[in-house]
Design a protein around this motif. Structure first.
Motif, PDB file in Angstrom:
ATOM      1  N   CYS A  97       0.862  -1.183   0.000  1.00 38.65           N
ATOM      2  CA  CYS A  97       0.000   0.000   0.000  1.00 38.65           C
ATOM      3  C   CYS A  97       0.892   1.224   0.000  1.00 38.65           C
ATOM      4  O   CYS A  97       2.099   1.125   0.191  1.00 38.65           O
ATOM      5  N   ASP A  98       0.311   2.376  -0.234  1.00 36.66           N
ATOM      6  CA  ASP A  98       1.075   3.625  -0.221  1.00 36.66           C
ATOM      7  C   ASP A  98       1.171   4.113   1.221  1.00 36.66           C
ATOM      8  O   ASP A  98       0.203   4.622   1.782  1.00 36.66           O
ATOM      9  N   THR A  99       2.335   3.949   1.830  1.00 35.07           N
ATOM     10  CA  THR A  99       2.476   4.297   3.254  1.00 35.07           C
ATOM     11  C   THR A  99       2.323   5.795   3.494  1.00 35.07           C
ATOM     12  O   THR A  99       1.908   6.213   4.568  1.00 35.07           O
ATOM     13  N   GLY A 100       2.669   6.615   2.489  1.00 31.08           N
ATOM     14  CA  GLY A 100       2.498   8.058   2.657  1.00 31.08           C
ATOM     15  C   GLY A 100       1.037   8.424   2.856  1.00 31.08           C
ATOM     16  O   GLY A 100       0.702   9.255   3.709  1.00 31.08           O
ATOM     17  N   ILE A 101       0.152   7.802   2.086  1.00 29.66           N
ATOM     18  CA  ILE A 101      -1.280   8.042   2.237  1.00 29.66           C
ATOM     19  C   ILE A 101      -1.764   7.534   3.588  1.00 29.66           C
ATOM     20  O   ILE A 101      -2.547   8.206   4.279  1.00 29.66           O
ATOM     21  N   VAL A 102      -1.307   6.354   3.993  1.00 28.60           N
ATOM     22  CA  VAL A 102      -1.728   5.788   5.277  1.00 28.60           C
ATOM     23  C   VAL A 102      -1.253   6.659   6.431  1.00 28.60           C
ATOM     24  O   VAL A 102      -2.022   6.984   7.347  1.00 28.60           O
ATOM     25  N   THR A 131      -4.068   3.389  24.605  1.00 28.80           N
ATOM     26  CA  THR A 131      -3.651   1.995  24.413  1.00 28.80           C
ATOM     27  C   THR A 131      -3.086   1.709  23.024  1.00 28.80           C
ATOM     28  O   THR A 131      -2.689   0.580  22.754  1.00 28.80           O
ATOM     29  N   THR A 132      -3.038   2.692  22.154  1.00 29.86           N
ATOM     30  CA  THR A 132      -2.556   2.444  20.794  1.00 29.86           C
ATOM     31  C   THR A 132      -1.159   3.016  20.593  1.00 29.86           C
ATOM     32  O   THR A 132      -0.839   4.096  21.112  1.00 29.86           O
ATOM     33  N   PRO A 133      -0.293   2.330  19.850  1.00 31.90           N
ATOM     34  CA  PRO A 133       1.036   2.866  19.549  1.00 31.90           C
ATOM     35  C   PRO A 133       1.005   4.023  18.556  1.00 31.90           C
ATOM     36  O   PRO A 133       2.052   4.609  18.263  1.00 31.90           O
ATOM     37  N   LEU A 134      -0.179   4.360  18.056  1.00 30.96           N
ATOM     38  CA  LEU A 134      -0.303   5.435  17.080  1.00 30.96           C
ATOM     39  C   LEU A 134      -0.348   6.814  17.727  1.00 30.96           C
ATOM     40  O   LEU A 134      -0.464   7.818  17.039  1.00 30.96           O
ATOM     41  N   VAL A 135      -0.265   6.873  19.049  1.00 31.88           N
ATOM     42  CA  VAL A 135      -0.267   8.139  19.794  1.00 31.88           C
ATOM     43  C   VAL A 135       1.049   8.268  20.541  1.00 31.88           C
ATOM     44  O   VAL A 135       1.549   7.300  21.115  1.00 31.88           O
ATOM     45  N   GLY A 136       1.598   9.479  20.533  1.00 36.77           N
ATOM     46  CA  GLY A 136       2.768   9.744  21.361  1.00 36.77           C
ATOM     47  C   GLY A 136       4.081   9.718  20.630  1.00 36.77           C
ATOM     48  O   GLY A 136       5.141   9.860  21.237  1.00 36.77           O
ATOM     49  N   GLY A 137       4.076   9.536  19.350  1.00 37.95           N
ATOM     50  CA  GLY A 137       5.329   9.517  18.605  1.00 37.95           C
ATOM     51  C   GLY A 137       5.087   9.697  17.126  1.00 37.95           C
ATOM     52  O   GLY A 137       3.949   9.857  16.664  1.00 37.95           O
ATOM     53  N   GLU A 138       6.152   9.654  16.361  1.00 39.61           N
ATOM     54  CA  GLU A 138       6.053   9.809  14.918  1.00 39.61           C
ATOM     55  C   GLU A 138       5.500   8.534  14.286  1.00 39.61           C
ATOM     56  O   GLU A 138       5.838   7.423  14.691  1.00 39.61           O
ATOM     57  N   ILE A 139       4.634   8.699  13.309  1.00 39.08           N
ATOM     58  CA  ILE A 139       4.104   7.562  12.566  1.00 39.08           C
ATOM     59  C   ILE A 139       5.074   7.249  11.429  1.00 39.08           C
ATOM     60  O   ILE A 139       5.267   8.062  10.527  1.00 39.08           O
ATOM     61  N   THR A 140       5.714   6.093  11.485  1.00 44.20           N
ATOM     62  CA  THR A 140       6.719   5.698  10.501  1.00 44.20           C
ATOM     63  C   THR A 140       6.255   4.440   9.761  1.00 44.20           C
ATOM     64  O   THR A 140       5.327   3.756  10.210  1.00 44.20           O
ATOM     65  N   PRO A 141       6.918   4.095   8.643  1.00 44.32           N
ATOM     66  CA  PRO A 141       6.600   2.833   7.968  1.00 44.32           C
ATOM     67  C   PRO A 141       6.717   1.619   8.883  1.00 44.32           C
ATOM     68  O   PRO A 141       5.950   0.660   8.729  1.00 44.32           O
ATOM     69  N   VAL A 176       5.967   1.516  12.083  1.00 42.28           N
ATOM     70  CA  VAL A 176       4.735   1.475  12.868  1.00 42.28           C
ATOM     71  C   VAL A 176       3.601   0.903  12.018  1.00 42.28           C
ATOM     72  O   VAL A 176       2.804   0.083  12.495  1.00 42.28           O
ATOM     73  N   ILE A 177       3.527   1.310  10.762  1.00 41.61           N
ATOM     74  CA  ILE A 177       2.494   0.805   9.867  1.00 41.61           C
ATOM     75  C   ILE A 177       2.673  -0.688   9.628  1.00 41.61           C
ATOM     76  O   ILE A 177       1.702  -1.451   9.578  1.00 41.61           O
ATOM     77  N   ASN A 178       3.922  -1.123   9.500  1.00 42.10           N
ATOM     78  CA  ASN A 178       4.179  -2.557   9.332  1.00 42.10           C
ATOM     79  C   ASN A 178       3.652  -3.360  10.506  1.00 42.10           C
ATOM     80  O   ASN A 178       3.050  -4.420  10.330  1.00 42.10           O
ATOM     81  N   ARG A 179       3.860  -2.849  11.723  1.00 40.68           N
ATOM     82  CA  ARG A 179       3.369  -3.571  12.906  1.00 40.68           C
ATOM     83  C   ARG A 179       1.847  -3.596  12.926  1.00 40.68           C
ATOM     84  O   ARG A 179       1.238  -4.601  13.292  1.00 40.68           O
ATOM     85  N   LEU A 180       1.231  -2.493  12.519  1.00 42.65           N
ATOM     86  CA  LEU A 180      -0.226  -2.441  12.460  1.00 42.65           C
ATOM     87  C   LEU A 180      -0.755  -3.421  11.414  1.00 42.65           C
ATOM     88  O   LEU A 180      -1.811  -4.019  11.602  1.00 42.65           O
ATOM     89  N   ALA A 231      -8.582   0.084  10.730  1.00 34.04           N
ATOM     90  CA  ALA A 231      -8.067  -0.419  12.006  1.00 34.04           C
ATOM     91  C   ALA A 231      -7.466   0.709  12.832  1.00 34.04           C
ATOM     92  O   ALA A 231      -7.671   0.785  14.053  1.00 34.04           O
ATOM     93  N   ALA A 232      -6.726   1.607  12.174  1.00 31.91           N
ATOM     94  CA  ALA A 232      -6.118   2.733  12.890  1.00 31.91           C
ATOM     95  C   ALA A 232      -7.186   3.645  13.475  1.00 31.91           C
ATOM     96  O   ALA A 232      -7.080   4.098  14.629  1.00 31.91           O
ATOM     97  N   LEU A 233      -8.245   3.927  12.698  1.00 35.49           N
ATOM     98  CA  LEU A 233      -9.312   4.798  13.193  1.00 35.49           C
ATOM     99  C   LEU A 233     -10.011   4.171  14.388  1.00 35.49           C
ATOM    100  O   LEU A 233     -10.315   4.864  15.375  1.00 35.49           O
ATOM    101  N   ASP A 234     -10.257   2.878  14.340  1.00 40.16           N
ATOM    102  CA  ASP A 234     -10.896   2.200  15.472  1.00 40.16           C
ATOM    103  C   ASP A 234     -10.016   2.269  16.717  1.00 40.16           C
ATOM    104  O   ASP A 234     -10.503   2.528  17.828  1.00 40.16           O
ATOM    105  N   ASP A 235      -8.703   2.031  16.552  1.00 43.47           N
ATOM    106  CA  ASP A 235      -7.779   2.091  17.689  1.00 43.47           C
ATOM    107  C   ASP A 235      -7.744   3.494  18.293  1.00 43.47           C
ATOM    108  O   ASP A 235      -7.778   3.673  19.520  1.00 43.47           O
ATOM    109  N   LEU A 236      -7.647   4.500  17.428  1.00 44.95           N
ATOM    110  CA  LEU A 236      -7.562   5.879  17.909  1.00 44.95           C
ATOM    111  C   LEU A 236      -8.864   6.319  18.570  1.00 44.95           C
ATOM    112  O   LEU A 236      -8.842   7.018  19.594  1.00 44.95           O
ATOM    113  N   THR A 237      -9.993   5.903  18.023  1.00 50.08           N
ATOM    114  CA  THR A 237     -11.281   6.257  18.625  1.00 50.08           C
ATOM    115  C   THR A 237     -11.415   5.637  20.005  1.00 50.08           C
ATOM    116  O   THR A 237     -11.894   6.292  20.949  1.00 50.08           O
TER     117      THR A 237
END
Length: 425
Positions: free
Chosen positions: A297-302, A339-349, A351-355, A396-402
């Protein structure tokens, strides 16, 4: 993940294209006419033509502005209302100046901290010696605002009514807000004796309505609020009225700009943010797999989508700091429930790989796609495509962040704040 057979892809494409009416314009940023054109464009020009239409819509979303004018009598609480709507206190950097005398002599624009295209305009008090009504109507240029909030701290006047009529003549919506309700109730309590709060609120509302009717407004709606606790009284009713009057894109911007006061607002934001996912997925699907990226997928868009979700849900660092100050809680207490790793730091490829581990193996049916806010297009890119991977990752990211945003709101305000309540407990 393996790709689907051409027969499977054709079947899924056919199903979704034939069922575009399942999703109305209420669940996307496209009108029914635009959805029909989108289907026609795909039939005649394929994916590339659809991509152009979707990209235009994304650009429109990013460039549209929402301008809200806040006016009323001097000292009515206009600046406090603007600060509250932006999730700020009067002492915070960038807050509108609050004073006991008229502090605004020119229209002053205040951008939303996270959504700079959403602007609240603090207008001078109407009817002051410096700004009589006839001069006020000419100078304020109400045509440029999307809607107007008229605030009063005690009673609405003939000037308020004349202003409302002029705004209506210009084709704009207006809303009467009676502020400082908490002060009125506190004064009543300190006066001694028993009183019924619900009856007192209704008395204040009826008094405002009757005075506006006498000045020529036939069926006014008046919303009672406290600028210091928007969860109380009629704030949720004001939001519902606004949401019902705004177009889809404006409604989306207004909801995403609301401060996170309760779980209802957070859930509304999730629904609005989900509308963008299928468009981003289409763009990713057309672009295809980025070289040297293992995700498909296009990680820049994600990454861009996740950063936007995080800001809108109030989970970026500055929003958490502001919320902690408003709630009178240590910011560490709010961050502790995330509870999500998507908060508190930079979103990198990485992080997306782990998701992706939790999303990649899930197959999505055409029916599920249609139900999940993907009108017209469906799974035209195939089960193993960049489109589906991007869609699943962002969902999945939106559900985690919500989920984390809901926990943060509960940690800030507790569970006592019911968005449907009309009075203090």
């Amino acid at each position: 993940m393996g790709g689907a057979s051409s027969r499977d892809q054709e079947a899924e494409t056919s199903y979704c294209l034939e069922n575009e009416t399942v999703e109305s314009s209420n669940s996307s940023f496209f009108t029914d006419e635009e959805l029909a054109k989108l289907k026609s464009d795909y039939d005649t020009g394929g994916v590339e033509k659809v991509k152009t239409v979707v990209q235009q819509k994304v650009t429109e979303l990013d460039n549209t502005e929402l301008n809200v004018a806040v006016t009323g009598q001097s000292g009515a609480g206009k600046s406090s209302f603007i600060n509250a709507m932006r999730g700020l206190r009067s002492v915070d950097e960038g807050a509108a100046e609050v004073g006991t005398v008229e502090t605004t002599m020119e229209p002053t624009r205040y951008k939303h901290p996270n959504l700079p295209n959403v602007c609240f305009w603090d207008l001078p008090g109407i009817g002051s010696l410096e700004m009589p009504l006839n001069k006020y109507l000419k100078k304020m240029k109400f045509k440029k605002y999307d809607f107007v909030v008229i605030i009063s701290a005690c009673r609405f006047t003939e000037n308020d009514s004349k202003l409302a009529k002029e705004i209506k003549r210009l084709g704009k919506n207006f809303y009467f807000v009676r502020s400082k309700i908490d002060n009125d109730l506190d004064s009543k309590r300190k006066g001694g004796g028993q009183f019924n709060e619900e009856e007192q609120l209704e008395k204040i509302r009826n008094d405002c309505v009757s005075k506006l009717q006498r000045t020529g407004i036939p069926s006014p709606s008046v919303f009672l609020i406290s600028n210091f606790d928007l969860n109380l009284y009629d704030f949720s009713l004001l939001n519902k009225a606004l949401e019902g009057d705004l177009t889809n894109i404006m409604k989306n911007m207004y909801i995403l700009a609301l401060p996170n006061l309760n779980s209802e607002i957070v859930e509304k934001k999730r629904k609005e943010l989900r509308k963008r996912i299928w468009m981003l997925a289409i763009l990713s699907g057309v672009i295809g797999v980025v070289p040297d990226v293992s995700l498909g997928c296009d990680t820049g868009i994600v990454i861009g989508g996740i950063v936007h979700f995080r800001q809108c849900l109030g989970l970026d660092d500055s929003s958490l700091q502001s919320l902690a100050k408003r709630a009178g809680k240590p910011v560490e207490d709010l961050k502790a429930v995330v509870t999500t790793p998507l908060v508190g730091g930079e979103i990198t490829p990485d992080v997306i790989n782990r998701l992706a581990w939790g999303a990649a193996a899930v197959t999505i049916s055409a029916i599920e796609l249609t139900v999940c806010f993907i009108p017209v297009i469906g799974s035209i890119f195939g089960v193993g495509s960049s489109f589906l991977m991007t869609y699943k990752l962002l969902s999945a990211a939106l559900d985690d962040l919500t989920e984390s945003a809901q926990k943060v709101v509960a940690a800030a305000f507790g569970t006592k704040n019911d968005p449907n309540q009309t009075s203090a407990q």
